[in-house]
Design a protein around this motif. Structure first.
Motif, PDB file in Angstrom:
ATOM      1  N   LYS A   1     -30.105 -76.478 -33.296  1.00 41.41           N
ATOM      2  CA  LYS A   1     -31.582 -76.181 -33.461  1.00 41.41           C
ATOM      3  C   LYS A   1     -32.135 -75.706 -32.132  1.00 41.41           C
ATOM      4  O   LYS A   1     -33.034 -75.090 -31.929  1.00 41.41           O
TER       5      LYS A   1
ATOM      6  N   LEU B   1     -39.557 -74.815 -34.749  1.00 40.01           N
ATOM      7  CA  LEU B   1     -38.317 -75.514 -34.183  1.00 40.01           C
ATOM      8  C   LEU B   1     -38.431 -76.310 -32.871  1.00 40.01           C
ATOM      9  O   LEU B   1     -38.086 -77.531 -32.741  1.00 40.01           O
TER      10      LEU B   1
ATOM     11  N   LYS C   1     -28.909 -82.080 -33.377  1.00 42.78           N
ATOM     12  CA  LYS C   1     -29.801 -81.744 -34.658  1.00 42.78           C
ATOM     13  C   LYS C   1     -31.249 -81.815 -34.482  1.00 42.78           C
ATOM     14  O   LYS C   1     -32.207 -81.544 -35.244  1.00 42.78           O
ATOM     15  N   GLY C   2     -31.589 -82.443 -33.324  1.00 43.91           N
ATOM     16  CA  GLY C   2     -33.088 -82.509 -32.758  1.00 43.91           C
ATOM     17  C   GLY C   2     -33.697 -83.823 -33.023  1.00 43.91           C
ATOM     18  O   GLY C   2     -34.819 -83.771 -32.885  1.00 43.91           O
TER      19      GLY C   2
ATOM     20  N   ARG D   1     -26.827 -70.422 -35.872  1.00 50.10           N
ATOM     21  CA  ARG D   1     -27.408 -70.756 -37.304  1.00 50.10           C
ATOM     22  C   ARG D   1     -26.064 -71.360 -37.954  1.00 50.10           C
ATOM     23  O   ARG D   1     -26.023 -72.422 -38.811  1.00 50.10           O
TER      24      ARG D   1
ATOM     25  N   GLU E   1     -40.373 -79.704 -33.661  1.00 52.55           N
ATOM     26  CA  GLU E   1     -39.707 -80.582 -34.200  1.00 52.55           C
ATOM     27  C   GLU E   1     -38.891 -81.384 -33.180  1.00 52.55           C
ATOM     28  O   GLU E   1     -38.542 -82.586 -32.943  1.00 52.55           O
TER      29      GLU E   1
ATOM     30  N   ALA F   1     -34.159 -72.429 -31.422  1.00 49.56           N
ATOM     31  CA  ALA F   1     -35.491 -72.235 -30.929  1.00 49.56           C
ATOM     32  C   ALA F   1     -35.559 -71.331 -29.576  1.00 49.56           C
ATOM     33  O   ALA F   1     -36.810 -70.489 -29.751  1.00 49.56           O
TER      34      ALA F   1
END
Length: 797
Positions: free
Chosen positions: A364, A397, A181-182, A359, A400, A368
């Motif tokens: 993520k 992205l 999810k990052g 996607r 983040e 990116a």
């Protein structure tokens, strides 16, 4: 994009365990001798746990299913709960098989049936196990939020039961979700919790896997030191304990570090070792990862045919096991090859396929990465508006996620887009961000040194505060002690007055009065001195702050100049693309440097200059910037092709601009030209001689004995040719290394010793050569000051 392996945990069956030393054969023997179905259930569960063959254990699960159904069909008995518990395990196992047979709907059906039975009989262990597997299935399908919901439920159940082993497994899986999810901080937090629990229960394979996963997180954040620490710990445990799967993971990830250091030979060695291990254990996901990464190296070397072969193998394997993220990575890599071959429409097609999958999975990191490459292709085909959209998404992205390499890549393409749109303010902001990310990636030692200084600064401040506080406390204690002594003296005086009479009282009173006057005078003198000292301290402190502010301003200016200078040096991507097997050892004496290495590409010709400007530090840096600008003007603006004529042009420009009053400023250096079409290497040399090692023999090449600038001789530079034979090693260097004082007698290192060292290490990898050159220089210098800038470049032909 490297494919790093994260390890998560499935627990497909929790059952009554037998001795781990018993083999499947002994369990089969026990099954034949069993006289009761309840005993058979226990033994079959143990066989499922012990069997490593994925084709066999589902057969044992079907046997268990038959026994359980038969006994539950007889109606309610004292063993009904026992058999329902085994039914929940059987259904969980069926769900696991369906899931890995790419039947997610059937898997969910089995899993939910298992959950219902576990809740009905209050079997929390089985319930937590199945909830975990449901969560991991949603992870595979890209629904990370739903996956996390199930995993948190399973974690809560095992926390209540105090089962540390499964708590560690679920914490690991939750960490992985946050990683995808990052949310880096959450990922590290949960991996560390898992690692702590695994150490407590002495689960060494779990410890190895947590180390691997933490290494991946730190790698993606750019913290190479911490990443390597965890990878090597994983490898060490895996080799000591015989955990082949973990050995495969660690070898793969360490290989990626070598690849980043341009040591492609070592990288392929480690990838191949990893591939061998993974084939032994039939780890298809791991095999696909190795194929992808080996393909990356061949792609960097320019062997696109081999690269495509390996990427296709990876794509086929990933598709066969339903690993969507792996499929996206392989598609991306094929897209990069197509982009390199200038088939931009095909490249865009592969990138878009990869992005759609990412996607869908909520990946993520992948999004990116892919967005930035799509932006580059769109820019190249002049679709500037679309390129801007994708590049902005890539930057958003990457920011983040704290993904410095991709922030740099995104900023680089945005810089070009804004410049094309004449938005120069935004272009400059992106340029600054690109340099900032480049510095953060390349200057690991500087970051550590800065952190160390900051820690020391905080420590010194604390020590000073503690010292002041201790002084105040001692002063207060002294005052209290004086007061106590005064009271004691007073009591004694009163007693003496009572026993000694009025005469003694008068005498003592007179003495006390006199003492009081003396003490008062002494106190005034001390207070006056303290007041003067405080005023002087304030002046000194104020002056110290002014000096520190000025020093900070000067250092900030010089560091900003360093950023500008480093921007103009040869970019790593340009060097890797044109001379894949090389190293650069660049070590300025001060923050900025008079030495420089610069490269340019014009048509089929690649130019590389290694030069030493007059002076070092700030003056040398100004000279290097000026010289680089004239080199760039000669080759890219004026179109001068021959290195000797480039030096002639630059010399005249330097004389016209800075030698009008007779100053002899300029540079010594070497400029080589590699022509890809003719496979010919030419060069010009000003006071610096290139060194080539051919068939184990060192040859010192020719050079003109005059600088590029105003000197005693001003003649046309000669054009020299280098014998371009595969395996030869070419070295270009300035005089800083040879002129360094050090060693046991504080003497110069000298060229002879430098050339002997290069001859002894020339067959080693580029990365190894650089490390040994660096180590030798530091050991020779010892505690002595560095005397000059150092620049040394090695190229294997």
């Amino acid at each position: 994009m490297h494919k790093f392996k994260f390890i998560f945990g499935f627990l497909f069956c929790i059952s009554v365990s037998l001795s781990q030393n018993k083999t499947v054969d002994s369990l089969k023997s026990a099954l034949k001798k069993a006289t009761h179905d309840s005993t058979r259930c226990i033994i079959l569960n143990a066989m499922i746990e012990a069997e490593e063959d994925d084709d066999l254990w589902p057969q044992y699960n079907e046997q268990l299913y038959t026994i359980v159904q038969k006994n539950l069909a007889n109606g309610k008995t004292p063993l009904t709960k026992f058999y329902k518990g085994h039914l929940a395990d059987v259904l969980n196992n069926k769900g696991f098989v369906a899931q890995f047979s790419s039947k997610p709907e059937k898997a969910l059906e089995y899993y939910h049936q298992s959950v219902k039975i576990s809740e009905e009989i209050g079997d929390k262990n089985s319930l937590a196990n199945t909830l975990n597997n449901i969560g991991m299935m949603y992870k595979d399908n890209g629904d990370l939020e739903t996956a996390l919901g199930y995993l948190y439920r399973s974690l809560k159940i095992v926390e209540q039961g105090g089962d540390k082993e499964r708590m560690a497994t679920y914490l690991n899986n939750i960490a992985y979700m946050h990683q995808v999810k990052g949310d880096m901080l959450k990922a590290i937090e949960f991996y560390k919790k898992s690692l702590k629990l695994r150490k407590e229960v002495k689960d060494m394979q779990g410890v190895a896997r947590c180390d691997n996963n933490l290494g991946n997180v730190y790698y993606n954040q750019g913290d190479i030191a911490k990443a390597l620490e965890h990878y090597h710990q994983c490898l060490k445990i895996g080799e000591e304990m015989g955990f082949k799967e973990d050995v495969g993971f660690a070898l793969n990830n360490i290989a990626s570090i070598y690849e980043d250091q341009n040591d492609t030979a070592k990288a392929i060695e480690y990838y191949t070792r990893s591939l061998v291990v993974r084939k032994e254990i039939n780890d298809k996901t791991g095999m696909a990862s190795c194929y992808n990464n080996i393909g990356n190296i061949y792609n960097r070397r320019g062997n696109t045919k081999k690269a495509l072969d390996y990427y296709q193998k990876s794509l086929d394997l990933e598709g066969s096991i339903g690993n969507k993220q792996g499929v996206a990575i392989s598609l991306n890599n094929i897209g990069k090859v197509m982009q390199k071959l200038k088939d931009l429409n095909k490249a865009l097609e592969y990138y878009q396929k990869a992005l759609n999958i990412q996607r869908e999975c909520g990946d993520k990191f992948g999004m990116a990465y892919t967005n930035s490459y799509i932006a580059v292709v769109l820019f190249e085909i002049d679709k500037i508006g679309e390129a801007l959209t994708y590049a902005n998404e890539a930057l958003k992205l990457s920011t983040e996620l704290g993904f410095p390499d991709n922030i740099k890549r995104s900023a680089a393409i945005l810089k070009k887009i804004y410049a094309k749109k004449n938005n120069f303010k935004e272009a400059f902001e992106m340029y600054e961000l690109e340099i900032k990310m480049r510095d953060s990636i390349n200057n690991e030692i500087t970051r550590k040194s800065t952190m160390k200084r900051q820690i020391q600064y905080v420590y010194d401040k604390k020590a000073l505060r503690d010292s002041v506080r201790a002084g105040e406390e001692r002063k207060a204690a002294g005052v209290k002690l004086e007061a106590a002594e005064a009271n004691l003296s007073k009591e004694r005086t009163q007693k003496l007055a009572l026993y000694g009479g009025l005469a003694i009282l008068f005498i003592f009173g007179a003495l006390m009065y006199n003492r009081f006057k003396v003490t008062k005078k002494q106190k005034e003198i001390i207070e006056l001195k303290e007041h003067k000292a405080q005023r002087q301290n304030k002046i000194i402190t104020r002056q110290k702050h002014l000096v520190e502010e000025k020093q900070t301003e000067i250092l900030d200016s010089i560091n900003y100049a360093k950023r500008i200078q480093y921007t103009l040096l040869a970019h790593a991507d340009l060097l890797n693309e044109n001379i894949p097997d090389h190293f650069v050892y660049f070590h300025p004496k001060d923050i900025v440097s008079g030495d420089f290495y610069w490269a340019a590409k014009r048509g089929s010709k690649f130019y590389l200059a290694v030069c030493d400007s007059t002076g070092h530090g700030v003056p040398g840096a100004f000279m290097s910037l000026l010289s680089i600008s004239f080199l760039n003007e000669a080759i890219t603006a004026k179109g001068i092709a021959e290195p000797n004529k480039v030096f002639d042009f630059v010399r005249q420009r330097l004389i016209d601009n800075i030698s009008k009053e007779g100053q002899k400023d300029g540079f010594d250096g070497i400029l080589i030209c590699i022509d890809e079409q003719t496979d010919r290497i030419t060069y010009a040399a000003a006071n610096n001689k290139p060194i080539i090692i051919k068939n184990g023999e060192m040859i010192e090449l020719e050079a003109d004995r005059m600088p590029v600038g105003k000197g005693e001789r001003i003649e046309n530079f000669k054009l020299y040719t280098i014998d371009h034979q595969k395996g030869n090693v070419l070295y270009l260097y300035t005089d800083g290394y040879a002129d360094q004082f050090g060693g046991p007698k504080g003497k110069k290192f000298k060229y002879k010793q430098l050339n002997e060292q290069l001859l002894s290490i020339n067959k080693e990898s580029a990365y190894s050569q650089k490390e040994k050159i660096k180590q030798t220089f530091e050991e020779w210098r010892g505690d002595l000051e560095q005397v000059d800038d150092v620049c040394l470049v090695g190229i294997r032909m």
